[in-house]
Design an enzyme around this catalytic site. Sequence first.
Site: not given
Length: 500
Positions: A17, A19, A21-22, A88-89, A151, A180-181, A243
């Site tokens: 849910t 940021d 992911a969205k 719940d993790v 990261k 590391d995008h 980066h």
Amino acid sequence: MNPTETTSALILLFGATGDLAKRKLFPSLYRLYKKGSLNDQFAVIGTARREWTNETFQQHVKESVMASTSQCEKLDEFVSHFYYQAHDVSDSSSYRTLKTLADQLDEQYHLQGNRLFYLAMAPEFFGTIADHVKADGLTDTTGYHRLVIEKPFGHDLPSAEKLNHQIRQSFEENEIYRIDHYLGKEMVQNIEAIRFANALFEPLWNNRYISNIQVTSSETLGVEERGRYYETSGALKDMVQNHLMQMVALLAMEPPIKLSTNEIRSEKVKVLRALRPITKENADEYFVRGQYGPGELEDERLQGYREETNVDPDSNTETFVAGKLMIDNFRWAGVPFYIRTGKRMPTKSTKIVIQFKDIPMNLYYQPDQPLAPNLLVIHIQPEEGITLHLNAKRAGQQLLTNPVKLSYANNSVDGMNTPEAYEKLLHDALRGDATNFTHWDEVALSWRFVDVISDYWEEKKASFPNYEAGSTGPKEADELLAKDGFFWWPLSTLEVDVCN
Ligand code: NAD
């Protein structure tokens, strides 16, 4: 492991849910699906704390895709592969429920037991989740199991070692994909092609012909709503350790014997091992820090970092770093690699400038100034391309030259946007290609290098703020190069020319 073309897998997305992911992950998966790079044999289980139904989750995925593109064919079909499980993790019973659903989807979609665990969560949960997925049986299948981790990987070497030790209890090194995008960006991946697919550059790629290399990643934004996180990080840990050092490693590595994951990683590791260590005694000679104060950008008054939300009004956190890296090996002895990153700078841009040495004597000249050096500029973002700066004879004038630019702009030539970094990285992780993810050895060496600087900076309070929002950083960053006889190439003069 050899990359395979099969992408059949169950993707277990922790933090579904959130940021990341969205904004990135759902649109990237959708693009892969639309291109056929993700076949119909896949399913995604999204987990997070909220009590959502599958329908709510599918609607959420749909909206995130629609926000990223107007061409939404096959979207309903795509989202029908998405399932949701409140989670719940730290609770084993959550994982057991997850396992039941995972096993059921495995059968339903013929996923051969392949599982990709994507942790899009705050880093303090990484270790706990890795422990549970193994202990609670989620890796008890015959297919592959891969762990994709966002990261930051630790906040210094000891914390990274601890995390690594913990996740290694559940996953082998070759099953861990540390994101590391920047390594997913088209032009970062292009560094290798520019170097190793062109007879023109590789012979010159050394200290005989290159005088210095400059890597800049600048942002116009301030810290926005990330103050709480940023106060514990700063530009050195947020940008340099990962980066910028990764880009330096790609620029400086020896040609690998082949373009395989292990060979490339091993060459990058050698570069990081050859970095001249920084000590507390010489840190000021090699590294400069800055923090933005109030200023102005495009007629907008901007507040200083210390006035931002969730930031200590007396904060010692750096929002700008410039550094000089020396790589003490045969190829690079004597060639400075200058790196620079900052918030609230005048432009948003990531560029690499390779400055070649001056020719032995000038037969030609430019009026009122010395002959410009040749530059190779690699534009990472927002433009993607390369520009070669040369000198050419001025028409009609016998000994005068003009600077000319040969430009290649990726986006204009291909006529479309290149794939997003996350799209490529997700595809790589599904195919089992770990080349563009960081190996533990790279992570450890980078932390070892930056830890000395960050410890020194923590001990010694800076006199912040020392640059105005909207400026190019503190004057000490210019002095860092000036004492070597160089200057930062202004980003505005390096823009890629698009000739249609
Ligand atoms: P976020 O805060 O928006 O989302 C966190 C997610 O974790 C949410 O789904 C939340 O419900 C879930 N969560 C939190 N605590 C939980 C718990 N106890 N049990 C179950 N679920 C829980 O964070 P984000 O911005 O999506 O970032 C996720 C990760 O990605 C972080 O490691 C971040 O550093 C990294 N990252 C994010 C971005 C980005 O653009 N957002 C970019 C690069 C890296």
